[in-house]
Design a protein around this motif. Structure first.
Motif, short mmCIF file in Angstrom:
data_model
loop_
_atom_site.label_atom_id
_atom_site.label_comp_id
_atom_site.label_asym_id
_atom_site.label_seq_id
_atom_site.Cartn_x
_atom_site.Cartn_y
_atom_site.Cartn_z
N UNK A 149 0.83 -1.20 0.00
CA UNK A 149 0.00 0.00 0.00
C UNK A 149 0.88 1.26 0.00
N UNK A 150 0.42 2.26 -0.72
CA UNK A 150 1.10 3.56 -0.72
C UNK A 150 0.05 4.63 -0.46
N UNK B 115 1.19 6.94 13.44
CA UNK B 115 -0.26 7.07 13.35
C UNK B 115 -0.86 5.97 12.48
N UNK B 116 -0.20 5.68 11.37
CA UNK B 116 -0.72 4.66 10.45
C UNK B 116 -0.71 3.27 11.05
N UNK B 117 0.18 3.03 11.99
CA UNK B 117 0.28 1.70 12.59
C UNK B 117 -1.04 1.27 13.22
N UNK B 118 -1.83 2.23 13.72
CA UNK B 118 -3.10 1.90 14.34
C UNK B 118 -4.31 2.31 13.52
N UNK C 43 -8.77 2.01 4.00
CA UNK C 43 -9.44 3.19 3.46
C UNK C 43 -8.49 4.09 2.69
N UNK C 44 -7.19 3.93 2.91
CA UNK C 44 -6.22 4.88 2.41
C UNK C 44 -5.64 4.50 1.05
N UNK C 45 -5.77 3.26 0.65
CA UNK C 45 -5.39 2.83 -0.69
C UNK C 45 -6.59 2.05 -1.22
N UNK C 46 -7.33 2.58 -2.20
CA UNK C 46 -8.62 1.99 -2.60
C UNK C 46 -8.51 0.55 -3.08
N UNK D 39 -0.05 -5.34 6.01
CA UNK D 39 1.01 -4.82 6.86
C UNK D 39 2.19 -4.26 6.11
N UNK D 40 2.02 -4.00 4.82
CA UNK D 40 3.09 -3.47 3.97
C UNK D 40 2.65 -2.11 3.45
N UNK D 41 3.29 -1.05 3.90
CA UNK D 41 2.82 0.25 3.45
C UNK D 41 3.94 1.29 3.49
N UNK D 42 3.73 2.31 2.67
CA UNK D 42 4.66 3.42 2.61
C UNK D 42 3.91 4.70 2.37
N UNK D 43 4.64 5.81 2.39
CA UNK D 43 4.06 7.14 2.19
C UNK D 43 4.63 7.73 0.91
N UNK D 44 3.74 8.24 0.08
CA UNK D 44 4.17 8.96 -1.11
C UNK D 44 4.59 10.37 -0.71
#
Length: 405
Positions: free
Chosen positions: A122-123, A151-154, A159-162, A229-234
């Motif tokens: 997820x990004x 913040x994203x951990x919880x 909802x953040x990556x459709x 559980x795999x995510x990053x920030x653009x």
């Protein structure tokens, strides 16, 4: 290769601020830095970039492959992929910073037992891309991103990556390759080598090179999955949206010419992959009915020195993936001589891989008139885009397949 678990492959040019944050996120991974490498395909000779790499000596194992060629995202990724030594290639954009546990989670959950999967990460934060009218983007201290990751951990990250949302579930199940994104994804290196799965460098601008890569990955039988559980920030940066849209138009036409598929036509003509999923069963039925057991296609050639396109041509089976033309109307239009036409594509005509005004005439053959109005209108609209003159034949009863085969 056995000693290095992951190769993080990053395409790079003129994103020094962004890639500094990306390197920082990689240096702070909970996976031991000895177990992964960072391979950068850098399409410029920039002393600033070399200096930045030096700053991370001892914290990251960075391999940079530098070339002064014109920017091509696929080529930059391929530079890195060719030099990857890890068991798994992790493709990451130069503007995506990873959460601290991302690489360890990726390895332990999806690859440590030798699984053959294409895993999507997820990004978040693509809405922070800055319009090209803004000359500068404020550089955030990395502590801001550390706080965001906390913040994203919880958070409810679906909802953040459709792609992870219930709304997309049916479309992903039908077309998983259409949701492949090279911002953050992973694929076993052995699978890449075995099937020659480099990105297509014919995609010269911004666009669908990742989807097309996903399609070829899927055709090898490799499952495409949404990682948990795999995510990053653009990271925010300038972007020229008008130029991006123009580029996307060209690359989508290249994509469609290479892979003339109904689902891609539907996505391009009717507003994206959710609509393509919704319409696909109905469109298949209506096209089959209009083609009387054959398949509809488009035929392009020259008649009397004029470039001519026929849409709604009846196609029969062929060899080597090229369908035969089984339509008396097409033979009457172009003639019976061998090579009377230049190109045959199994497309309904909802979307066409040709430039505006590419042909003098477009003939809409009788099967087009047998389609429901929604589909007729889409074919007509696209025909008017590519042709200076559109000629539409009236509907006739479909002939049995044996009569035109």
């Amino acid at each position: 290769m056995a000693d290095t678990k992951l190769s993080i492959v990053i395409p790079y040019k003129q994103r020094l601020r962004n890639i500094r944050a990306v390197f920082t996120s990689l240096a702070e991974q909970t996976l031991d830095q000895r177990e992964f490498e960072v391979v950068v395909g850098a399409m410029e000779y920039d002393p600033g970039f070399v200096s930045l790499c030096r700053e991370f000596t001892g914290r990251l194992r960075i391999v940079s492959v530098l070339t002064a060629e014109d920017w091509n995202t696929s080529k930059a990724r391929n530079l890195g992929i060719r030099h990857a030594t890890g068991q798994v290639v992790v493709v990451l954009d130069a503007d995506v910073a990873l959460a601290p546990d991302a690489l360890r989670t990726l390895w332990e959950r999806y690859y440590q037992h030798g699984q053959n999967l294409c895993v999507q990460g997820q990004v978040f934060g693509y809405d922070e891309v800055i319009d090209g009218d803004v000359d500068t983007v404020e550089e955030q201290p990395y502590d801001v991103y550390r706080a965001t990751f906390a913040e994203l951990a919880g958070a409810d990250r679906s909802r953040l990556d459709p792609r992870w949302s219930p709304e997309y579930a049916a479309a992903f199940a039908r077309f998983p390759w259409a949701f492949v994104r090279t911002g953050f994804m992973a694929l076993p290196t052995a699978t890449i080598r075995r099937h020659g799965l480099l990105l297509d460098e014919g995609f010269t601008g911004w666009g669908a090179e990742d989807q097309e890569w996903g399609l070829r990955i899927s055709r090898t039988g490799t499952p495409i999955v949404l990682g948990q559980g795999l995510y990053g920030i653009h990271l925010p940066h300038r972007r020229d949206f008008a130029a991006q849209d123009r580029s996307a138009t060209e690359t989508n036409r290249y994509y469609l010419a290479k892979w003339p598929r109904l689902e891609l036509e539907l996505a391009l003509a009717f507003g994206g992959w959710l609509e393509a999923d919704r319409l696909y069963p109905e469109a298949e039925r209506e096209l089959a009915a209009a083609a009387a057991g054959l398949r509809l296609g488009v035929v392009r050639g020259t008649v009397g020195g004029a470039r001519v396109l026929a849409v709604g041509a009846l196609l029969g089976p062929g060899r080597d993936g090229v369908r035969s033309v089984a339509d008396p109307e097409v033979h009457a239009l172009f003639g019976q001589a061998p090579h009377a036409w230049e190109e045959v594509l199994p497309l309904a005509g909802f979307a066409l891989p040709y430039a505006d005004g590419a042909v003098e005439e477009c003939h809409l053959l009788p099967p087009v008139a047998r389609l429901p109005e929604r589909y007729r209108a889409a074919v007509r609209k696209e025909a008017e885009r590519v042709a200076r003159k559109v000629l539409a034949a009236p509907a006739t009863a479909p002939a049995p397949a044996a009569a035109v085969a």
